[in-house]
Design an enzyme around this catalytic site. Structure first.
Site, short mmCIF file in Angstrom:
data_model
loop_
_atom_site.label_atom_id
_atom_site.label_comp_id
_atom_site.label_asym_id
_atom_site.label_seq_id
_atom_site.Cartn_x
_atom_site.Cartn_y
_atom_site.Cartn_z
N HIS A 181 4.11 7.06 3.85
CA HIS A 181 5.02 5.92 3.65
C HIS A 181 4.50 5.02 2.55
O HIS A 181 3.34 5.13 2.14
CB HIS A 181 5.23 5.13 4.95
CG HIS A 181 4.02 4.40 5.48
ND1 HIS A 181 3.18 4.94 6.41
CD2 HIS A 181 3.53 3.17 5.21
CE1 HIS A 181 2.22 4.07 6.70
NE2 HIS A 181 2.41 2.98 5.98
N GLU A 198 7.72 0.69 4.91
CA GLU A 198 7.19 -0.33 5.80
C GLU A 198 7.33 -1.66 5.08
O GLU A 198 7.12 -1.73 3.87
CB GLU A 198 5.70 -0.01 6.07
CG GLU A 198 4.98 -1.04 6.93
CD GLU A 198 3.48 -0.71 7.12
OE1 GLU A 198 2.93 0.12 6.36
OE2 GLU A 198 2.87 -1.30 8.04
N HIS A 212 0.83 -1.21 0.00
CA HIS A 212 0.00 0.00 0.00
C HIS A 212 0.86 1.26 0.00
O HIS A 212 2.05 1.21 0.30
CB HIS A 212 -0.98 0.04 1.18
CG HIS A 212 -0.37 -0.01 2.55
ND1 HIS A 212 -0.21 -1.17 3.26
CD2 HIS A 212 0.12 0.98 3.35
CE1 HIS A 212 0.35 -0.90 4.42
NE2 HIS A 212 0.57 0.41 4.50
#
Ligand code: CO
Length: 133
Positions: free
Chosen positions: A78, A129, A7
Site C-alpha cells: 500500500h 492508507e 510512506h
C-alpha cells in the site's frame, strides 16, 4: 486534503533480512514494532523525503498473511498519504463512492496517529492508507 506521501509499504516474508538489506544500503532503519490491532509487525526505513514501511504478519488473522501466500517473495502492499483532517477525508471519499475498510472509523497507526484504509477496488487497484498529519 492530501498533503503528502507518508510512506510506501512492502510486505516481506523475512523482516530481519529486509531490514538488514536496507541498513546495508545506508538507510536509517527502525527497530521492529508490533501493531497487534493491525495484525502486523513493522519496520520503518527513513528516507529524506518519505519512508518505506516493511510489513510482516503478526498473529492468527493478519491481513498480510494472505497477501504473502499469493506473493511469497513479498511485494508492494500500500501507499500512505498524509491528510489534514481524517474525518473530513473519510466524508469526501464516501461522497465519491470510495469505501473505507473495516468499520469505517480510524484506528491508531504506527506513528500514534489515526489511520484508515480505502477499498482498493474503488481506488484503481492500489490500497491507500490515510494518516492524519
Ligand atoms: Co502503512
Amino acid at each position: 486534503m492530501i498533503t503528502g506521501l507518508n510512506h510506501v509499504a512492502i510486505a516481506v516474508p523475512d523482516l530481519e533480512k529486509a531490514a538488514s538489506q536496507y541498513r546495508a544500503m545506508g538507510a536509517e532503519v527502525s527497530d521492529a514494532q508490533d501493531l497487534a490491532e493491525h495484525g502486523v509487525t513493522v519496520v520503518f526505513v527513513a528516507l529524506p523525503n518519505t519512508k518505506i514501511e516493511l510489513l510482516h504478519p503478526l498473529g492468527e488473522d493478519s491481513p498480510i498473511a494472505a497477501f504473502l501466500e499469493k506473493n511469497p517473495s513479498g511485494g508492494l502492499h500500500h501507499i500512505c498519504l498524509d491528510v489534514g483532517d481524517i474525518a473530513g477525508m473519510t466524508g469526501i471519499v464516501a461522497a465519491n463512492g470510495i469505501r473505507v475498510l473495516g468499520d469505517g472509523r480510524p484506528k491508531i497507526g504506527a506513528h500514534g496517529k489515526p489511520v484508515v484504509f480505502l477499498h482498493p477496488k474503488d481506488t484503481q487497484g492500489a490500497l491507500l492508507e490515510f494518516e492524519q498529519a
